[in-house]
Write a protein that holds these residues in place. Structure first.
Motif, PDB file in Angstrom:
ATOM      1  N   PHE A  89       0.830  -1.208   0.000  1.00  0.00           N
ATOM      2  CA  PHE A  89       0.000   0.000   0.000  1.00  0.00           C
ATOM      3  C   PHE A  89       0.864   1.258   0.000  1.00  0.00           C
ATOM      4  N   GLY A  90       2.025   1.186   0.648  1.00  0.00           N
ATOM      5  CA  GLY A  90       2.911   2.328   0.684  1.00  0.00           C
ATOM      6  C   GLY A  90       3.678   2.562  -0.597  1.00  0.00           C
ATOM      7  N   LEU A  91       3.636   1.605  -1.508  1.00  0.00           N
ATOM      8  CA  LEU A  91       4.373   1.717  -2.771  1.00  0.00           C
ATOM      9  C   LEU A  91       3.579   2.409  -3.869  1.00  0.00           C
ATOM     10  N   VAL A  92       2.308   2.664  -3.620  1.00  0.00           N
ATOM     11  CA  VAL A  92       1.469   3.307  -4.633  1.00  0.00           C
ATOM     12  C   VAL A  92       1.738   4.812  -4.595  1.00  0.00           C
ATOM     13  N   PRO A  93       2.218   5.395  -5.690  1.00  0.00           N
ATOM     14  CA  PRO A  93       2.564   6.819  -5.682  1.00  0.00           C
ATOM     15  C   PRO A  93       1.340   7.715  -5.882  1.00  0.00           C
ATOM     16  N   HIS A  94       1.558   8.993  -5.641  1.00  0.00           N
ATOM     17  CA  HIS A  94       0.587  10.028  -6.003  1.00  0.00           C
ATOM     18  C   HIS A  94      -0.718   9.949  -5.221  1.00  0.00           C
ATOM     19  N   ILE A  95      -0.697   9.331  -4.050  1.00  0.00           N
ATOM     20  CA  ILE A  95      -1.865   9.399  -3.183  1.00  0.00           C
ATOM     21  C   ILE A  95      -1.397   9.908  -1.826  1.00  0.00           C
ATOM     22  N   PRO A  96      -2.247  10.647  -1.122  1.00  0.00           N
ATOM     23  CA  PRO A  96      -1.827  11.232   0.157  1.00  0.00           C
ATOM     24  C   PRO A  96      -1.636  10.181   1.235  1.00  0.00           C
ATOM     25  N   ALA A  97      -0.862  10.558   2.247  1.00  0.00           N
ATOM     26  CA  ALA A  97      -0.538   9.628   3.330  1.00  0.00           C
ATOM     27  C   ALA A  97      -1.797   9.121   4.031  1.00  0.00           C
ATOM     28  N   ASP A  98      -2.772   9.981   4.246  1.00  0.00           N
ATOM     29  CA  ASP A  98      -3.995   9.542   4.922  1.00  0.00           C
ATOM     30  C   ASP A  98      -4.717   8.464   4.122  1.00  0.00           C
ATOM     31  N   SER A  99      -4.657   8.562   2.799  1.00  0.00           N
ATOM     32  CA  SER A  99      -5.294   7.536   1.966  1.00  0.00           C
ATOM     33  C   SER A  99      -4.539   6.219   2.045  1.00  0.00           C
ATOM     34  N   VAL A 100      -3.212   6.302   2.099  1.00  0.00           N
ATOM     35  CA  VAL A 100      -2.407   5.091   2.268  1.00  0.00           C
ATOM     36  C   VAL A 100      -2.780   4.395   3.568  1.00  0.00           C
ATOM     37  N   TYR A 101      -2.864   5.173   4.633  1.00  0.00           N
ATOM     38  CA  TYR A 101      -3.205   4.616   5.951  1.00  0.00           C
ATOM     39  C   TYR A 101      -4.572   3.947   5.910  1.00  0.00           C
ATOM     40  N   LYS A 102      -5.550   4.616   5.315  1.00  0.00           N
ATOM     41  CA  LYS A 102      -6.904   4.060   5.277  1.00  0.00           C
ATOM     42  C   LYS A 102      -6.973   2.793   4.436  1.00  0.00           C
ATOM     43  N   LEU A 103      -6.334   2.790   3.271  1.00  0.00           N
ATOM     44  CA  LEU A 103      -6.333   1.598   2.429  1.00  0.00           C
ATOM     45  C   LEU A 103      -5.758   0.402   3.176  1.00  0.00           C
ATOM     46  N   SER A 104      -4.653   0.630   3.858  1.00  0.00           N
ATOM     47  CA  SER A 104      -3.989  -0.460   4.572  1.00  0.00           C
ATOM     48  C   SER A 104      -4.818  -0.932   5.758  1.00  0.00           C
ATOM     49  N   ALA A 105      -5.352   0.007   6.534  1.00  0.00           N
ATOM     50  CA  ALA A 105      -6.154  -0.369   7.697  1.00  0.00           C
ATOM     51  C   ALA A 105      -7.436  -1.079   7.273  1.00  0.00           C
ATOM     52  N   ASP A 106      -8.056  -0.611   6.186  1.00  0.00           N
ATOM     53  CA  ASP A 106      -9.266  -1.275   5.694  1.00  0.00           C
ATOM     54  C   ASP A 106      -8.967  -2.707   5.258  1.00  0.00           C
ATOM     55  N   ALA A 107      -7.846  -2.904   4.588  1.00  0.00           N
ATOM     56  CA  ALA A 107      -7.482  -4.250   4.142  1.00  0.00           C
ATOM     57  C   ALA A 107      -7.180  -5.163   5.319  1.00  0.00           C
ATOM     58  N   ALA A 108      -6.611  -4.608   6.378  1.00  0.00           N
ATOM     59  CA  ALA A 108      -6.366  -5.414   7.579  1.00  0.00           C
ATOM     60  C   ALA A 108      -7.672  -5.920   8.170  1.00  0.00           C
ATOM     61  N   SER A 109      -8.734  -5.100   8.057  1.00  0.00           N
ATOM     62  CA  SER A 109     -10.035  -5.467   8.614  1.00  0.00           C
ATOM     63  C   SER A 109     -10.662  -6.666   7.910  1.00  0.00           C
ATOM     64  N   LEU A 110     -10.131  -7.034   6.763  1.00  0.00           N
ATOM     65  CA  LEU A 110     -10.665  -8.192   6.052  1.00  0.00           C
ATOM     66  C   LEU A 110     -10.467  -9.476   6.834  1.00  0.00           C
ATOM     67  N   THR A 111      -9.482  -9.498   7.722  1.00  0.00           N
ATOM     68  CA  THR A 111      -9.184 -10.725   8.469  1.00  0.00           C
ATOM     69  C   THR A 111      -9.029 -10.510   9.969  1.00  0.00           C
ATOM     70  N   HIS A 112      -8.693  -9.298  10.391  1.00  0.00           N
ATOM     71  CA  HIS A 112      -8.411  -9.028  11.801  1.00  0.00           C
ATOM     72  C   HIS A 112      -9.207  -7.809  12.244  1.00  0.00           C
ATOM     73  N   GLY A 113      -9.939  -7.931  13.338  1.00  0.00           N
ATOM     74  CA  GLY A 113     -10.794  -6.843  13.770  1.00  0.00           C
ATOM     75  C   GLY A 113     -10.255  -5.964  14.866  1.00  0.00           C
ATOM     76  N   HIS A 114      -9.180  -6.379  15.538  1.00  0.00           N
ATOM     77  CA  HIS A 114      -8.667  -5.596  16.670  1.00  0.00           C
ATOM     78  C   HIS A 114      -8.082  -4.273  16.171  1.00  0.00           C
ATOM     79  N   PRO A 115      -8.335  -3.166  16.872  1.00  0.00           N
ATOM     80  CA  PRO A 115      -7.796  -1.877  16.427  1.00  0.00           C
ATOM     81  C   PRO A 115      -6.291  -1.876  16.216  1.00  0.00           C
ATOM     82  N   SER A 116      -5.524  -2.549  17.069  1.00  0.00           N
ATOM     83  CA  SER A 116      -4.073  -2.540  16.911  1.00  0.00           C
ATOM     84  C   SER A 116      -3.637  -3.233  15.637  1.00  0.00           C
ATOM     85  N   ALA A 117      -4.380  -4.253  15.213  1.00  0.00           N
ATOM     86  CA  ALA A 117      -4.043  -4.938  13.962  1.00  0.00           C
ATOM     87  C   ALA A 117      -4.206  -3.999  12.779  1.00  0.00           C
TER      88      ALA A 117
END
Length: 370
Positions: free
Chosen positions: A175-203
């Motif tokens: 997710f961090g390798l995709v250029p031309h998108i803001p940092a907040d979008s990178v964070y959201k994409l990654s956190a959303d994808a984590a939710s596909l398998t893990h529900g804990h906030p720290s995950a």
């Protein structure tokens, strides 16, 4: 603490985006592969097998080694991102997280698991024809069970709500390798994808923080600057899991102390940062290993990237914990920072199926740099 990443070490030509993408994926696979050889061994057994310094090179592994589910899922993350960007580049909008979910369902099939009737049947893609990815390499239980529900987990409707295993972090570098998108979008994409398998906030948050580190490096940050920017993002989040805050703060603080020559031994490493089986611990150990081994060896006045890579991976994997995940995280970070210049040639020769990893890196390059 500033959110602005510090300057890069490179005074000349910085690595190209292509080099960073290939470096990140290959570097992660190298760290994963070396760590997989000792993943379930306590440090006493590692020392018995490989000497006081532990495992430091592929050459001592007579039977060779393989990459684990960490690299498998990282490559399937790439595939999901690539599919979403292929749609976008053709002028058709696509739900990026749905594309990643479909990619993970195809990974689930490679593990010999039966998709539930409620799950969609994704169309096969190039990655699915790669036989080396169809081996079962100690996949995480939450990754398997979360996908086996057939439900597309979200932060609001999580599967495995109490799970915070490192299976989110170890797959999230792309997710961090995709250029031309803001940092907040990178964070959201990654956190959303984590939710596909893990529900804990720290995950979720650990995966987001890791992707932010990769993103900052690709944008030209220094290693310390990228770490501090990710930490600042976590500290500014009123909903951040306290254990993630504590582990990241400790990793950055202890790495600063390592600058005076005090690098933690394996026992103290897990005592301070954890064994890496859960998300925030794996991120902290991998990040600490990179920062604490800031190279002393210089080439033409600049750090020697290959020696830094070797030292960081050795520190990341030689402990009583989840050595392949902490090794893969360290390798992803340094590959994104230095590009392919940090990858030891003899290690690449020992790597399993490098052509598959390069193939997926090439696909990501094609859709992000065209």
């Amino acid at each position: 603490m500033s959110n602005v990443p510090g300057p890069s070490v490179f005074s000349g030509t910085a690595p190209s985006p292509e080099s960073r993408i290939h470096g990140c994926l290959l570097g992660g696979a190298l760290g994963d592969s070396l760590g997989y050889a000792v993943e379930f061994d306590p440090i006493e057994e590692i020392r018995r097998r490989f000497g006081a310094a532990g495992l430091r090179d592929f050459a001592v592994l007579d039977g060779g080694t393989h990459f684990s589910d960490d690299t498998q899922m990282t490559l399937y993350t790439v595939d999901g991102i690539v599919e979403a960007l292929e749609w976008a580049n053709s002028g058709v909008g696509a739900d990026a997280n749905a594309c990643v979910w479909l990619a993970y369902l195809r990974w689930l099939d490679t593990q010999g698991e039966t998709l539930p009737d409620s799950a969609p049947r994704p169309q096969p893609r190039w990655i699915d024809s790669q036989e080396v990815l169809r081996h079962r390499r100690a996949p995480g239980k939450a990754c398997l069970s979360g996908l086996a529900t057939g439900e597309m987990g979200t932060a609001a409707r999580p599967v495995n709500p109490d799970s915070k295993g490192c299976g989110t972090v170890m797959r999230s570098a792309p997710f961090g390798l995709v250029p031309h998108i803001p940092a907040d979008s990178v964070y959201k994409l990654s956190a959303d994808a984590a939710s596909l398998t893990h529900g804990h906030p720290s995950a979720r948050q650990s995966a987001g923080a890791f992707s932010l580190i990769i993103h900052a490096l690709v944008q030209g940050s220094s290693l310390a600057g990228a770490a501090k920017a990710a930490l600042a993002r976590v500290l500014a989040d009123g909903e951040a899991a306290p254990e993630l805050r504590e582990r990241l703060e400790a990793a950055v603080r202890l790495a600063g102390e390592a600058g005076s020559g005090t690098i933690l031994n394996p026992e103290d490493l897990v005592g301070e940062l954890g064994e890496g089986w859960v998300a925030e611990e794996a991120l902290a150990v991998g990040l600490y290993a990179v920062l604490a081994t800031a190279p002393q060896t210089q080439v033409d006045g600049l750090p020697d990237p290959v020696e830094h890579f070797k030292d960081a991976i050795a520190l990341a994997i030689n402990h009583s914990g989840d050595s392949d995940s902490t090794g893969s995280i360290a390798g992803n970070i340094l590959g994104a920072y230095y590009g392919t210049a940090c990858l030891p040639a003899e290690w690449l020769e020992a790597l399993e199926a490098p052509e598959v990893i390069r193939g997926m890196a090439g696909q990501l390059v094609a859709v992000t740099t065209a």
